[in-house]
Design an enzyme around this catalytic site. Structure first.
Site, mmCIF file in Angstrom:
data_model
loop_
_atom_site.group_PDB
_atom_site.id
_atom_site.type_symbol
_atom_site.label_atom_id
_atom_site.label_comp_id
_atom_site.label_asym_id
_atom_site.label_seq_id
_atom_site.Cartn_x
_atom_site.Cartn_y
_atom_site.Cartn_z
ATOM 1 N N GLY A 47 20.567 92.576 8.411
ATOM 2 C CA GLY A 47 19.682 93.151 7.401
ATOM 3 C C GLY A 47 19.004 92.059 6.607
ATOM 4 O O GLY A 47 19.517 90.927 6.516
ATOM 5 N N GLN A 52 14.491 88.174 -0.262
ATOM 6 C CA GLN A 52 15.216 87.069 0.382
ATOM 7 C C GLN A 52 14.278 86.097 1.087
ATOM 8 O O GLN A 52 14.668 84.972 1.381
ATOM 9 C CB GLN A 52 16.232 87.606 1.403
ATOM 10 C CG GLN A 52 17.395 88.346 0.769
ATOM 11 C CD GLN A 52 18.364 88.815 1.829
ATOM 12 O OE1 GLN A 52 18.165 89.861 2.433
ATOM 13 N NE2 GLN A 52 19.405 88.033 2.088
ATOM 14 N N CYS A 97 26.082 87.973 3.598
ATOM 15 C CA CYS A 97 24.673 88.027 3.227
ATOM 16 C C CYS A 97 24.009 86.732 3.661
ATOM 17 O O CYS A 97 24.588 85.658 3.497
ATOM 18 C CB CYS A 97 24.562 88.192 1.707
ATOM 19 S SG CYS A 97 22.868 88.270 1.111
ATOM 20 N N LEU A 98 22.805 86.850 4.209
ATOM 21 C CA LEU A 98 22.099 85.648 4.668
ATOM 22 C C LEU A 98 21.759 84.718 3.505
ATOM 23 O O LEU A 98 21.479 83.545 3.727
ATOM 24 C CB LEU A 98 20.829 86.037 5.433
ATOM 25 C CG LEU A 98 21.077 86.745 6.766
ATOM 26 C CD1 LEU A 98 19.763 87.209 7.382
ATOM 27 C CD2 LEU A 98 21.840 85.840 7.725
ATOM 28 N N HIS A 139 23.563 97.591 0.444
ATOM 29 C CA HIS A 139 23.525 96.132 0.242
ATOM 30 C C HIS A 139 22.077 95.639 0.231
ATOM 31 O O HIS A 139 21.675 94.897 -0.663
ATOM 32 C CB HIS A 139 24.331 95.448 1.360
ATOM 33 C CG HIS A 139 24.232 93.958 1.373
ATOM 34 N ND1 HIS A 139 25.308 93.125 1.193
ATOM 35 C CD2 HIS A 139 23.159 93.127 1.538
ATOM 36 C CE1 HIS A 139 24.901 91.866 1.223
ATOM 37 N NE2 HIS A 139 23.608 91.829 1.452
ATOM 38 N N GLU A 140 21.297 96.083 1.230
ATOM 39 C CA GLU A 140 19.899 95.636 1.313
ATOM 40 C C GLU A 140 19.092 96.166 0.136
ATOM 41 O O GLU A 140 18.277 95.450 -0.446
ATOM 42 C CB GLU A 140 19.264 96.062 2.640
ATOM 43 C CG GLU A 140 19.919 95.468 3.886
ATOM 44 C CD GLU A 140 20.127 93.968 3.802
ATOM 45 O OE1 GLU A 140 19.345 93.258 3.147
ATOM 46 O OE2 GLU A 140 21.104 93.484 4.400
ATOM 47 N N HIS A 143 19.234 94.185 -3.079
ATOM 48 C CA HIS A 143 18.374 92.992 -3.161
ATOM 49 C C HIS A 143 17.048 93.305 -3.870
ATOM 50 O O HIS A 143 16.471 92.434 -4.505
ATOM 51 C CB HIS A 143 18.043 92.457 -1.762
ATOM 52 C CG HIS A 143 19.145 91.642 -1.149
ATOM 53 N ND1 HIS A 143 19.562 90.438 -1.664
ATOM 54 C CD2 HIS A 143 19.893 91.833 -0.041
ATOM 55 C CE1 HIS A 143 20.527 89.941 -0.905
ATOM 56 N NE2 HIS A 143 20.746 90.769 0.095
HETATM 57 NI NI NI Z 1 22.134 90.334 1.602
#
Ligand code: NI
Length: 169
Positions: A47, A52, A97-98, A139-140, A143
């Protein structure tokens, strides 16, 4: 298409509230979504939200691989999503998370949510997400409001580097 640079925790791009997309059909939104998908697969991750990649807009992409949920969930791109909690009962699970590479933490989230969003054609669609699927989309979505998963954690002793957490004493 292009692989975009991913902001890491601490970068101000991750902290603000993203703005709604005014025209979901604009070519630059289509390009943004394509680049986000390429960036997510390149990372690799499951995701990615526009903040991000330093774009303060309410856009996210994700999928759920079959290994995480029976049958998995197809790749979806959501523009201006809204989330409604269907079942406030929470379930705890591990998240990564990235924007926090190499780390993981244990997060409690509502286990069922309804998702409404616009597609690239500007058409609205909705669906319900349960279990791990509900976790990924929440989660996404977080952001877009400047929230990273450690900010949702009740117990920071369950936050750390994956490489260390999988070691045995
Ligand atoms: Ni994330």
């Amino acid at each position: 298409m292009a692989v975009l640079k991913i902001a890491r925790m601490g970068h101000p791009a991750l902290m603000g509230r993203a703005e709604p997309v005014a025209d979901p059909t604009a070519p630059e939104i289509g390009r943004l979504i394509d680049d986000m998908i390429e960036t997510m697969y390149d990372a690799p991750g499951i995701g990615l939200a526009a903040p991000q990649v330093h774009v303060p807009l309410r856009v996210l992409v994700y999928y759920v691989p079959e290994g995480r949920l029976a049958g998995g969930e197809p790749l979806r791109a959501l523009i201006n999503p809204k989330i409604t909690v269907l079942d406030a009962e929470t379930e705890s699970g591990s998240e990564g998370c990235l924007s926090l590479p190499g780390m993981a933490g244990w997060v409690a989230r509502p286990r069922s949510v309804r998702v409404e969003a616009l597609d690239r054609g500007g058409k609205s669609f909705s669906y319900d997400a349960h279990g791990y699927h509900a976790r990924v989309v929440q989660h996404e979505y977080d952001h877009l409001d400047g929230i990273l998963y450690p900010m949702r954690m009740g117990d920071l002793s369950r936050f750390g580097y994956v490489e260390e957490m999988t070691k045995e004493l």
